[in-house]
Structures are given as C-alpha cells and as structure tokens.
Design a protein around this motif. Structure first.
Motif, short mmCIF file in Angstrom:
data_model
loop_
_atom_site.label_atom_id
_atom_site.label_comp_id
_atom_site.label_asym_id
_atom_site.label_seq_id
_atom_site.Cartn_x
_atom_site.Cartn_y
_atom_site.Cartn_z
N VAL A 1 12.78 -22.13 -11.23
CA VAL A 1 12.85 -22.33 -12.70
C VAL A 1 14.05 -21.63 -13.33
N TYR A 2 14.51 -20.55 -12.72
CA TYR A 2 15.60 -19.77 -13.32
C TYR A 2 16.92 -20.55 -13.38
N GLN A 3 16.97 -21.72 -12.73
CA GLN A 3 18.21 -22.52 -12.74
C GLN A 3 18.22 -23.56 -13.86
N TYR A 4 17.13 -23.69 -14.61
CA TYR A 4 16.99 -24.82 -15.54
C TYR A 4 16.58 -24.38 -16.94
N PRO B 1 14.87 -19.28 -17.59
CA PRO B 1 13.97 -18.11 -17.64
C PRO B 1 13.80 -17.50 -16.25
N SER B 2 13.34 -16.25 -16.21
CA SER B 2 12.96 -15.67 -14.91
C SER B 2 11.66 -16.35 -14.50
N PRO C 1 27.15 -18.53 -28.68
CA PRO C 1 27.10 -18.60 -27.22
C PRO C 1 25.86 -17.90 -26.68
N GLY C 2 25.21 -18.49 -25.69
CA GLY C 2 23.99 -17.91 -25.11
C GLY C 2 24.23 -17.49 -23.68
N LYS C 3 23.27 -17.83 -22.80
CA LYS C 3 23.39 -17.44 -21.39
C LYS C 3 24.71 -17.92 -20.80
#
Ligand code: UTP
Length: 296
Positions: free
Chosen positions: A169-172, A193-194, A223-225
């Motif tokens: 999930v941390y990739q999306y 998310p983690s 700008p975010g992640k």
C-alpha cells in the motif's frame, strides 16, 4: 454531458527503469507487440474519447511520431509485398485527434494535469496515466463506467481502484471507502500511507474522471510527498470543500499493468507475450522447458 477529452501525462523521467529509459520514454517500451502508450490510446478511443492531450517533456518525441500517419511506410510495405504487415499500422487511423503540450518543469502528476487547463477549459475530462494498461490487451471500459458515475452522481471526481497486497500500500494512493460495493463513495484518500496507517488495500489505478474545479484545487495544493504536487492532494482538497468523490473497483479481468518498475514490467511483458495469438503457444512451451531445466 458526454466526456470526450482525455489527458495522458507522459512527462515523467521513468528513473526506476534506467538504463532502459535513458534515451527513450518508458511509455514507449513494448509490452508484447505494442508500446504501452498505444494500449492506453486504444482503451480510450474504444470508449469514445475524441481528443487526446499528451502532457510530454524532453525526450518524448517518439510518442508523437508513433501516432503520426506514416504514408511512406505504408507505401513501402505495399511495394515490397508485405501487405500482411499493414494491419499492424491500423491504429494510426483511429477516429481521434492528438494534441501535445509540454510540462516545462517536472513538478508532479498534479502539476502535469494542470498543464491541460488551457486546452480542457471548463468541462469534465479523463486523466489516464500513460504508463499503465488496464486489462489484458487493454480491453476495459472502466473509463466509460467512471464517466457514467460522474454524471449520475454529479461528482467532483471518480477514481478507478484496484485491490493490492497489504504490504504494497505504501506505493499507492489509498482510499477509505464508504461501504464495500464495486462503486463506493470515498471517505478519505491517503497518498502512499505506511502499511499501519492504510485504511484499506484499495489503490488508485491510473484512471480518473475529473471536474474542471480540479484545476483550481491543484493551484492551491502545496507540494506533498516527494516534493511533488500530487493530484491526490488536490482531490482531497475538493472533498474537504464539499465535493463528492467516488471510486469504482476494477473487475477481476481488468488488472492494472503499471510498467513503472522492472518487476511489474517483466510480468506484464511475459503475460502479454503468452497471450499473443501467434507466438503465445510456442513461448509457453519454451518457458516450460526453460523452467524445467532450471529446476532439474
Ligand atoms: P510516476 O511517478 O510513476 O513516473 O508517474 P516517473 O516520475 O516517470 O517515474 P520514476 O519514479 O522516475 O521511475 C506516473 C505518471 O505520471 C507522469 C509520468 O510520465 C507517468 O506516466 N508524470 C509524473 C508526469 O507527467 N509529470 C510528472 O511531473 C510526474
């Protein structure tokens, strides 16, 4: 209102696929017989998109060349008696118009989509990532289903989702759905998310239908992640301001082939090659004998 414009961002550097992407766009890498972006275009034209705007960048001109009409090549094939190869160029005749603009700074997917504003204007549109195929041979009408949902629900955005392994999930971008149907309202969206904080395993799957209000939301999105302006954050902003966002789950036969990393790219290539009408069966045999030799 019918949605007939699709924006296809292809400006990213594709660094995860270096060195393959050093001097060619990742969207032009072949999966089976065709470059990835051709599958995307075929999916979009099949569901009635009439104008396609690519958001491109440096080193991406081979994408433009690929969709040009190439009468000289057709002539050469005819003259040399290779008529049977003409079929491979039929996609050039798709009833669609192509447009191109450049994302002059790589500031993220949200920013890439914002570059389409002068073209799109004040109407809803589709955003389809140029590095993701939906379904074997791109046989998916997900964008049509999303457009119908968008109109019926007067949505701010409709997003395609696919269930992924919990550990990934941390990739999306991940949704918190209201209810567990195939069509659901999105209660919350979280970018990468983690595993612990992910509210589900429903991952954004490369297709969006967006209201033009998204442009203003992107402009107001910092700008975010990864220091990039994320479209997910802009959609969250629309939700916070009262916009309704819906999700549609991809069906079993609509797997999303994201070719952005080598693991996914290799798998996609092999699956498409195995499904090839002419070469699939012999490849299957060959792989079996390779694997057999490997294990013995
Ligand atoms: P990715 O984040 O997967 O692509 O963006 P990337 O930046 O090319 O890949 P890496 O991380 O360096 O390997 C998903 C899609 O959004 C486009 C990309 O071209 C890709 O189709 N994109 C991304 C843009 O058009 N502009 C951007 O600033 C970022």
């Amino acid at each position: 209102m019918d949605i007939s414009i699709a924006v296809v961002p292809v400006a990213g550097l594709g660094t995860r696929l270096l060195p393959a992407t050093k001097s060619q766009p990742k969207e032009m890498l072949p999966v089976g017989r065709k470059p990835v972006v051709q599958y995307v275009v075929e999916e979009l034209t099949r569901v009635g998109m009439k104008r396609l705007l690519f958001i491109t960048g440096p080193g991406k001109t081979s994408i433009e060349n690929h969709f040009d009409l190439n009468d000289e090549l057709i002539q050469a094939l005819r003259e040399s008696g290779k008529e049977e190869l003409l079929e491979a160029l039929e996609y050039e005749r798709a009833p669609v118009q192509y447009f191109y603009t450049r994302q002059r700074e790589l500031l993220g997917l949200g920013h890439a989509i914002l570059c389409s504003e002068p073209f799109v204007g004040n109407q809803p549109f589709v955003a389809a990532l140029g590095d993701s195929i939906i379904g074997m041979h791109a046989k998916s009408d997900i964008v049509k289903r999303m457009g119908e949902c968008f109109t019926e629900k007067r949505a701010a955005a409709v997003i395609a989702f696919e269930e992924v392994d919990r550990g990934d999930v941390y990739q999306y971008g991940i949704a918190k759905p209201k209810g567990d149907g195939d069509l659901f309202e999105v209660a919350e969206l979280i970018e990468k998310p983690s595993v612990a904080e992910a509210p589900s395993n429903l991952a954004i799957a490369a297709r969006y239908v967006l209201a033009p209000a998204v442009f203003d939301a992107i402009r107001r999105t910092p700008p975010g992640k990864g220091g990039e302006i994320q479209v997910t954050d802009a959609i969250r902003l629309m939700m916070k301001e009262g916009g309704k966002v819906y999700g549609i789950r991809l069906r079993q036969d609509e797997h999303r082939y994201d070719i952005g990393n080598f693991q996914a790219y290799f798998r996609a290539f092999v699956e498409f090659a195995l499904a090839d009408e002419k070469q699939g069966a012999s490849l299957h045999k060959h792989l079996e004998s390779l694997l057999h030799a490997h294990h013995s």
